[in-house]
Scaffold this motif. Structure first.
Motif, PDB file in Angstrom:
ATOM      1  N   ARG A  37       0.827  -1.212   0.000  1.00 55.94           N
ATOM      2  CA  ARG A  37       0.000   0.000   0.000  1.00 55.94           C
ATOM      3  C   ARG A  37       0.860   1.261   0.000  1.00 55.94           C
ATOM      4  N   HIS A  50       2.432   1.692  -3.446  1.00 55.66           N
ATOM      5  CA  HIS A  50       1.437   2.165  -4.403  1.00 55.66           C
ATOM      6  C   HIS A  50       1.082   3.631  -4.159  1.00 55.66           C
ATOM      7  N   GLN A  60      -5.093   3.270  -8.784  1.00 57.75           N
ATOM      8  CA  GLN A  60      -5.298   2.080  -9.599  1.00 57.75           C
ATOM      9  C   GLN A  60      -4.208   1.974 -10.669  1.00 57.75           C
ATOM     10  N   ARG A  85      -1.086   0.616  -9.100  1.00 58.87           N
ATOM     11  CA  ARG A  85      -1.204  -0.828  -8.848  1.00 58.87           C
ATOM     12  C   ARG A  85      -1.009  -1.623 -10.133  1.00 58.87           C
ATOM     13  N   SER A  98       2.023  -4.256 -10.591  1.00 54.14           N
ATOM     14  CA  SER A  98       1.659  -5.652 -10.860  1.00 54.14           C
ATOM     15  C   SER A  98       2.313  -6.166 -12.127  1.00 54.14           C
TER      16      SER A  98
END
Length: 212
Positions: A139, A142, A165, A168, A172
């Motif tokens: 978290r 990010h 978003q 993330r 990823s």
């Protein structure tokens, strides 16, 4: 006299900090070797050679101790990521490659892989440890990256979207292959060439999707 008192106070604080670091080092090893369930405050106190009461004077619970272990494991990386994001650079893709390389290097380290496996294995029984790990690890990464991307959106360099978003998604994409293969035991080590390829692929896809 005042200087003497201050000096004594400083020495006491240094000793306390050293003791706290010793506790965290022993606790980190215990969590990784014995798991969250198998780690006890009594066991840590016995390893340290002190009383459980002394340990409790530093950490009021095993949950707080675990949180401090994670904080200790991630603090240096957050400082590094902030340094990368704050460094002046007109080449957005280059900055993102540096970011992704730092993320991938962090999450594929032996300690990070062991810690990730621990959390996945035990978070079902101890959801608090999963929350602690996420809050102080992914978290925060990010969030730092999202602030940077929000600024880039405001400058008109990438298309508008939810910054968190978007962060993330980028994170990823850069860890999807090598980190997962290490976690699953498909490979037992990686190479600089493989990591560089993962970073290049992630940033290339990101720029295709978001660059204006």
């Amino acid at each position: 006299m005042g200087l003497d008192k201050n000096h004594c106070f400083s020495r006491r604080e240094l000793r306390r900090q050293d003791r706290r670091e010793s506790i965290l080092a022993v606790a980190a090893e215990s969590f990784l070797d014995s798991g969250y369930a198998g780690t006890t405050m009594s066991g840590i106190a016995a390893t340290l050679g002190g009383s459980k009461g002394t340990l409790w004077s530093y950490f009021s619970s095993k949950e707080e101790l675990f949180a401090s272990v994670i904080e200790r494991a991630t603090a240096d990386y957050r400082a590094l990521l902030s340094e990368i994001l704050e460094a002046p650079c007109d080449d957005l893709a280059l900055t993102l490659k540096r970011v992704c390389a730092s993320i991938l290097e962090k999450v594929t380290g032996p300690q990070s892989i062991a810690l990730h496996r621990l959390v996945v294995a035990e978070a079902g029984r101890f959801p608090e440890m999963g929350v602690i790990f996420y809050d102080r690890g992914p978290r925060m990464t990010h969030t730092l990256l999202a602030k940077f991307l929000a600024d880039e959106m405001a400058r008109g360099r990438i298309r508008n979207d939810d910054p968190l978003q978007t962060a993330r998604i980028l994170a990823s994409m850069c860890v999807y292959r090598t980190q997962q293969q290490l976690l699953w035991g498909v490979i037992d080590h990686t190479t600089p060439e493989a990591m560089e390829a993962d970073v290049d692929r992630a940033v290339d896809l990101f720029m295709r999707a978001y660059a204006l």
